[in-house]
Design a protein around this motif. Structure first.
Motif, PDB file in Angstrom:
ATOM      1  N   PHE A   1       0.840  -1.206   0.000  1.00  0.00           N
ATOM      2  CA  PHE A   1       0.000   0.000   0.000  1.00  0.00           C
ATOM      3  C   PHE A   1       0.870   1.248   0.000  1.00  0.00           C
TER       4      PHE A   1
ATOM      5  N   GLY B   1      -5.628   2.046  -5.722  1.00  0.00           N
ATOM      6  CA  GLY B   1      -4.880   1.005  -5.021  1.00  0.00           C
ATOM      7  C   GLY B   1      -5.296   0.926  -3.574  1.00  0.00           C
ATOM      8  N   GLN B   2      -4.618   1.706  -2.727  1.00  0.00           N
ATOM      9  CA  GLN B   2      -4.883   1.667  -1.285  1.00  0.00           C
ATOM     10  C   GLN B   2      -6.344   2.044  -1.002  1.00  0.00           C
ATOM     11  N   GLY B   3      -6.946   1.281  -0.076  1.00  0.00           N
ATOM     12  CA  GLY B   3      -8.363   1.495   0.207  1.00  0.00           C
ATOM     13  C   GLY B   3      -8.609   2.619   1.190  1.00  0.00           C
TER      14      GLY B   3
ATOM     15  N   TYR C   1      -4.797 -10.285   4.036  1.00  0.00           N
ATOM     16  CA  TYR C   1      -4.425  -8.899   4.310  1.00  0.00           C
ATOM     17  C   TYR C   1      -2.989  -8.899   4.828  1.00  0.00           C
TER      18      TYR C   1
ATOM     19  N   ASN D   1     -11.079  -9.016   2.173  1.00  0.00           N
ATOM     20  CA  ASN D   1     -10.192  -8.181   1.367  1.00  0.00           C
ATOM     21  C   ASN D   1      -9.046  -9.067   0.904  1.00  0.00           C
TER      22      ASN D   1
ATOM     23  N   TYR E   1     -15.062  -4.738   7.336  1.00  0.00           N
ATOM     24  CA  TYR E   1     -15.990  -4.367   6.251  1.00  0.00           C
ATOM     25  C   TYR E   1     -17.427  -4.809   6.562  1.00  0.00           C
TER      26      TYR E   1
ATOM     27  N   LYS F   1     -13.295   2.115   7.897  1.00  0.00           N
ATOM     28  CA  LYS F   1     -14.042   1.831   6.674  1.00  0.00           C
ATOM     29  C   LYS F   1     -15.502   2.234   6.814  1.00  0.00           C
TER      30      LYS F   1
ATOM     31  N   PHE G   1     -13.496  -3.362  -2.740  1.00  0.00           N
ATOM     32  CA  PHE G   1     -12.455  -3.784  -3.673  1.00  0.00           C
ATOM     33  C   PHE G   1     -13.026  -4.712  -4.732  1.00  0.00           C
TER      34      PHE G   1
ATOM     35  N   ARG H   1      -6.175  -5.838  -7.957  1.00  0.00           N
ATOM     36  CA  ARG H   1      -7.295  -5.275  -7.193  1.00  0.00           C
ATOM     37  C   ARG H   1      -7.452  -3.776  -7.444  1.00  0.00           C
TER      38      ARG H   1
HETATM   39  N1  GLN Z   1      -6.838  -1.742   4.205  1.00  0.00           N
HETATM   40  C1  GLN Z   1      -6.386  -0.901   3.131  1.00  0.00           C
HETATM   41  C2  GLN Z   1      -6.333  -1.724   1.859  1.00  0.00           C
HETATM   42  O1  GLN Z   1      -6.470  -2.905   1.891  1.00  0.00           O
HETATM   43  C3  GLN Z   1      -5.031  -0.289   3.331  1.00  0.00           C
HETATM   44  C4  GLN Z   1      -4.541  -0.127   4.715  1.00  0.00           C
HETATM   45  C5  GLN Z   1      -3.057   0.073   4.728  1.00  0.00           C
HETATM   46  O2  GLN Z   1      -2.516   0.831   3.948  1.00  0.00           O
HETATM   47  N2  GLN Z   1      -2.378  -0.610   5.585  1.00  0.00           N
HETATM   48  O3  GLN Z   1      -6.114  -1.164   0.841  1.00  0.00           O
END
Ligand code: GLN
Ligand code: PMP
Length: 386
Positions: free
Chosen positions: A19, A35-37, A125, A174, A205, A235, A320, A366
């Motif tokens: 990320f 990219g990053q969520g 994750y 995720n 989530y 989130k 995502f 993703r």
């Molecule tokens: N959870 C977020 C993702 O999956 C990012 C969190 C992080 O940067 N550690 O994109």
């Protein structure tokens, strides 16, 4: 200096998180970051004002209580009751943490002995692998495979050994968007009871589900006393930078996790806890609107990515979308994501970094849809030029 590597063996190879790498690439190239969520619109104004008010009126500016402020612990129990009919005691069965990330780390560090085996669904994750390594434990992946990304429960049973200590679940998941069904959860719970396993369930989530509902495994028979449930405000309320998370579990489990948490951060940021307590009490309409808005964006990005030639796996939850780049004549998701900003000004995440069994994730990429509609549309227009 000796030739011995500075980074210890447990952390060797973990490097910079994907990320951080991809968000830095987005900034450096001025690309659209799918990219990053993290949402590109902040959460509710009144909740931001509650945080500001807390700072200005001296609420939480000095060390808050270790388990979290009572208002937030109370709000967490009300939320668990309102949405999942789960009853917890705010004094003994809730722990506030620095995001879900710290909750996961503290739980794994508290509950594992070196050499214990942890079964987790891959792609996982990224902090799971790092935290299991920090605990000196062994991760055992159960691979979720395209196109369904559902767990094979016979395979799960076969992975359990006398060394298995816990199952680390993530639903909604995720990066695949899989939401575990009541039947799957029941089968997993039965295995946990049969083999006397602990369960850590990452449910950050929990409110981002489309169609099927989210079901917490802690509600199933025999599970309450063996499950550490984890969630976070990031989130659900679109304030990912606040890093307020929480654990709900039995007093014995909370006490164990708190022991580790005390020596990681001691306490979590005070003023934000007051604001998150208010957020958790927002009316149902807030949670419905969040979901409906994201559903529209999911459909927009699913259609856009399909029209750009990706094979798209429609997610049931999270924000995502996992895609396969093979129809574009590409094979390697990591290479693809590293070159994408230069090729068309969009950033995505290569799923392969979330796998031990890298072959299963090599061509998967993703994209997140927690962005404004105009941003998603522009990203799609760029991707269509590929
Ligand atoms: N959870 C977020 C993702 O999956 C990012 C969190 C992080 O940067 N550690 O994109
Ligand atoms: N678990 C999963 C599955 C995630 O995607 C994330 C990213 N939000 C986290 C945990 C971390 O949550 P937090 O930002 O609250 O630490």
């Amino acid at each position: 200096m000796s030739a011995r590597p500075l980074l210890n063996r447990r952390l060797a190879g973990l490097g910079t998180t994907i990320f951080a790498e991809m968000s830095a690439l987005a900034t450096a190239t001025g690309s659209i970051n799918l990219g990053q969520g993290f949402p590109d619109t902040d959460g509710p104004r009144e909740i931001a004002e509650a945080a500001a008010r807390a700072v200005l009126t001296g609420k939480g500016n000095q060390y808050p209580p270790g388990p979290g402020i009572p208002e937030l612990r109370q709000a967490v129990t009300e939320h668990q009751q309102r949405f999942h009919q789960l009853t917890y005691d705010p004094d003994t069965e809730v722990l506030v943490t620095a995001g879900a990330t710290e909750a996961i780390a503290a739980a794994l560090l508290a509950l594992l002995e070196p050499g214990d085996e942890v079964i987790a669904f891959e792609p996982f994750y990224d902090s799971y692998a790092a935290n299991i390594a920090m605990a000196g434990a062994v991760r055992v992946p159960l691979t979720l495979r395209a196109p369904s990304f559902r767990p094979d429960l016979d395979e799960l049973r076969a992975l359990i050994t006398p060394r298995t200590r816990l199952l680390l679940l993530n639903t909604p998941h995720n990066p695949t968007g899989t939401v575990l069904t009541p039947d799957e959860l029941t089968a997993i719970a039965e295995l946990a009871c049969e083999h006397d396993l602990l369960v850590i369930t990452d449910e950050v989530y929990e409110h981002l589900v489309f169609g099927s509902a989210h079901h917490p495994i802690a509600a199933l028979p025999g599970m309450r006393e063996r499950t550490v449930s984890i969630s976070s405000a990031g989130k659900t309320f679109s304030f990912t930078g606040w890093k307020v998370g929480w654990v709900t579990a039995s007093p014995a489990l909370v006490s164990a996790v708190r022991t580790a948490k005390q020596y990681l951060t001691y306490v979590s940021a005070g003023p934000f806890q007051y604001a998150v307590a208010e957020a958790l009490r927002l009316p149902d309409s807030y949670f419905d609107t969040l979901r409906v808005d994201l559903l529209r964006k999911r459909d927009l990005l699913v259609d856009g990515l399909s029209s750009a030639g990706f094979r798209v796996f429609n997610p049931e939850g999270t924000y995502f979308i996992t895609t396969d780049i093979t129809p574009l004549g590409e094979k390697d998701g990591l290479e693809f994501c590293r070159s994408l900003p230069e090729r068309c000004g969009v950033v995505a995440i290569p799923n392969v970094v979330f796998y031990d069994n890298t072959e299963a994730g090599r061509s998967l990429v993703r994209f997140t849809f927690c962005k404004r509609v105009s941003v998603i549309e522009e990203a799609v227009a760029r991707l269509r030029r590929l």
